[in-house]
Motif scaffolding. Structure first.
Motif, short mmCIF file in Angstrom:
data_model
loop_
_atom_site.label_atom_id
_atom_site.label_comp_id
_atom_site.label_asym_id
_atom_site.label_seq_id
_atom_site.Cartn_x
_atom_site.Cartn_y
_atom_site.Cartn_z
N THR A 74 0.73 -1.11 0.15
CA THR A 74 0.19 0.03 -0.06
C THR A 74 0.63 1.29 -0.06
O THR A 74 0.45 2.16 -0.44
CB THR A 74 -0.84 0.10 1.24
N GLU B 170 2.91 1.89 -1.87
CA GLU B 170 3.23 2.40 -3.46
C GLU B 170 2.69 3.66 -3.73
O GLU B 170 2.90 4.33 -4.64
CB GLU B 170 2.92 1.41 -4.21
N VAL B 171 1.46 4.13 -3.10
CA VAL B 171 0.64 5.45 -3.43
C VAL B 171 1.51 6.46 -2.92
O VAL B 171 2.16 6.39 -1.90
CB VAL B 171 -0.58 5.28 -2.51
N SER C 195 -3.31 11.93 -5.23
CA SER C 195 -2.62 10.75 -5.08
C SER C 195 -2.13 9.93 -6.29
O SER C 195 -3.32 10.14 -7.39
CB SER C 195 -2.95 9.98 -3.97
N ARG D 213 -0.82 6.16 -8.04
CA ARG D 213 0.10 4.86 -7.92
C ARG D 213 0.92 4.44 -8.99
O ARG D 213 0.65 5.04 -10.40
CB ARG D 213 -1.41 3.73 -7.97
N SER E 10 1.70 -0.48 -13.46
CA SER E 10 1.87 -1.63 -13.01
C SER E 10 2.82 -2.53 -14.01
O SER E 10 3.52 -3.58 -13.76
CB SER E 10 0.52 -2.69 -12.76
N SER F 56 7.02 -2.84 -13.63
CA SER F 56 7.33 -2.72 -12.09
C SER F 56 8.77 -2.61 -11.78
O SER F 56 9.16 -2.36 -10.61
CB SER F 56 7.16 -4.33 -11.69
N LYS G 61 9.76 1.48 -9.39
CA LYS G 61 8.49 1.69 -9.62
C LYS G 61 8.31 3.14 -10.41
O LYS G 61 8.81 4.12 -10.01
CB LYS G 61 7.33 1.67 -8.46
N TYR H 123 5.90 6.31 -12.07
CA TYR H 123 4.71 6.93 -12.02
C TYR H 123 4.74 7.94 -13.33
O TYR H 123 5.78 8.50 -13.57
CB TYR H 123 4.61 7.67 -10.95
#
Length: 454
Positions: free
Chosen positions: A217, A219-220, A241, A243, A246, A249, A276, A278
């Motif tokens: 969680t 990751e947010v 916010s 995430r 995916s 990764s 990760k 974004y």
């Protein structure tokens, strides 16, 4: 009598203007101080994740307009113009010892037919990339034109490189992206604005960044954009916010070769640390001109910040000049109202100026006012093209006034008859009108003689 349907005509015939911004913080400075309208080059330093876990990566992205360089006729091809330049980056550690240095040699070519246009709109884009140990560094960025020996150098770049690992949460530097594209090879490519860290006034953009050391969680991330007022106070204008993507990764941003535009590919990596990616879309078209900062908060105490400006690099000259922008309103205001307007204090004049154009904004939900931009682009054209020996300000001439109010004519006819003064006839099909100008003094000072319906 001159008809005055400017507001209707303008709002039904606008074209969207393209524009670029000037960098807000990492500006290159000319070695010999000289006044100029705007910085000549753009560059910024970005801290990214390196493949080597003991290292941290720094990328120097640059954007140098072709018109910085001097083009000379080629000795081998008479229709070819050539310019030669060098771009250099050197990184010094905290004790002043050089730890990295690289140089890029550029040779630019323009044909005789496209030389002026290419120099005006072309640019050299590129990237230097170094992997260094985490810590604080000092960078020197330099551009040389080998023909004119002109040299621009920035010696004031301080860089802090973070340590990225699986065990310690971290956030990379923040890229401002123009667009994102997935190619035929299924590789995602991102296209940085590459404008010295600034965003483009009136346009949306995407935040691109990467994180390490986050799990589940956590990751947010939370991001916010603040506008800085005159006193430097931060005023929140946007927060949300996000995430990670995916599909990617564990990936790295890899710069791709090319001179015309800077491109990064997002490519999978099997090396630690786990990364990760974004990509966050931002409604930049709602942000007013001015200075801002963006802040990203991730897991733990990981934070990344970036100062930037919403810049309008090709803002009409007459709009960026208080005297000219004020004088140009005389064609849109009744005479009495205009006389009262120019007597106001600078603060009240600016407030009334803003209110005047806000009422005429065809897209009030965005920051960019197409009506105002179009009007002052016309003023720029009049200023440059209709001035005379007696009246250097083309805005104040009769041809300038008609051009400003109604835009370019559909057709222009010039009559040069022996024994009579030169005449011009401007045809406006959308108005159903034509205007007659006469240069009685034969000095280029064309006066409006009459107007008729077509």
């Amino acid at each position: 009598m001159i008809p005055r349907p400017f507001e209707f005509l303008l709002l039904t015939s606008l074209g969207v203007t393209s524009f670029f911004s000037t960098p807000s913080s990492l500006k290159a400075q000319e070695e010999q101080e000289a006044p100029r309208i705007r910085p000549l080059i753009y560059y910024e330093a970005l801290n990214l994740v390196a493949d080597d876990t003991t290292k941290s990566r720094v990328d120097f992205n640059f954007n140098i307009p072709h018109d910085f360089f001097v083009f000379v006729r080629s000795t081998t091809n008479p229709n070819d113009f050539v310019a030669r330049g060098e771009i250099t980056v050197e990184v010094l550690d905290s004790s002043g010892v050089s730890v990295a240095r690289d140089i890029i040699h550029k040779e630019l070519h323009h044909t005789e037919m496209t030389s002026s246009e290419g120099k005006r709109h072309g640019a050299v884009h590129g990237d230097f990339s170094f992997s260094l140990g985490p810590g604080t560094y000092h960078a020197i960025f330099e551009v040389n034109d080998l023909e004119s020996k002109r040299r621009i150098v920035d010696k004031n770049q301080r860089i802090v490189l973070k340590k990225f690992s699986d065990s310690s949460p971290g956030i990379s530097g923040i890229l401002f992206l123009d667009r994102v594209k997935i190619g035929d090879d299924s590789v995602m490519k991102v296209f940085p604005l590459n404008l010295g860290g600034d965003a483009i006034f009136g346009k949306n953009f995407t935040l691109g960044f990467q994180t390490t050391g986050a799990h589940d969680t956590s990751e947010v991330v939370h991001y916010s954009i603040h506008k800085l007022d005159i006193a430097g106070k931060r005023i929140s204008v946007l927060s949300d916010s996000a995430r990670p993507i995916s599909k990617f990764s564990n990936s790295r941003l890899i710069p791709l070769e090319g001179d015309s535009i800077l491109v990064y590919a997002i490519r999978q990596s099997n090396n630690p640390p786990e990364v990760k990616t974004y990509l966050v879309d931002i409604r930049g078209d709602t942000l007013q001109l001015g200075k801002y900062d963006v802040e990203i908060k991730g897991s733990g105490n990981s934070v990344a910040r970036k100062s930037f400006a919403m810049q309008w690099i090709d803002m009409p000259l007459t709009l960026s000049n208080n005297v000219l922008s004020t004088e140009a309103l005389q064609y849109l205001m009744p005479e009495k109202e205009f006389d009262e307007f120019i007597k106001l204090s600078p603060e009240d004049m600016k407030r009334q100026f803003d209110e005047f154009w806000k009422k005429r904004d065809p897209t009030p939900q965005t920051a960019y006012n197409e009506a105002m931009a179009e009007y002052y682009q016309r003023c720029d054209y009049a200023l440059e093209n209709f001035g005379t020996l007696r009246q250097a300000n083309g805005i104040k001439t009769d041809r300038g006034k008609i051009y400003i109010l109604y835009g370019p004519p559909a057709k222009t006819e010039r009559l040069l008859t022996p024994g009579t003064p030169p005449k011009e006839i401007w045809y406006y099909d959308n108005l159903g009108m034509k205007f007659f100008f006469v240069d009685e003094s034969r000095t280029g000072n064309y006066k409006l003689q009459s107007s008729e319906k077509l």
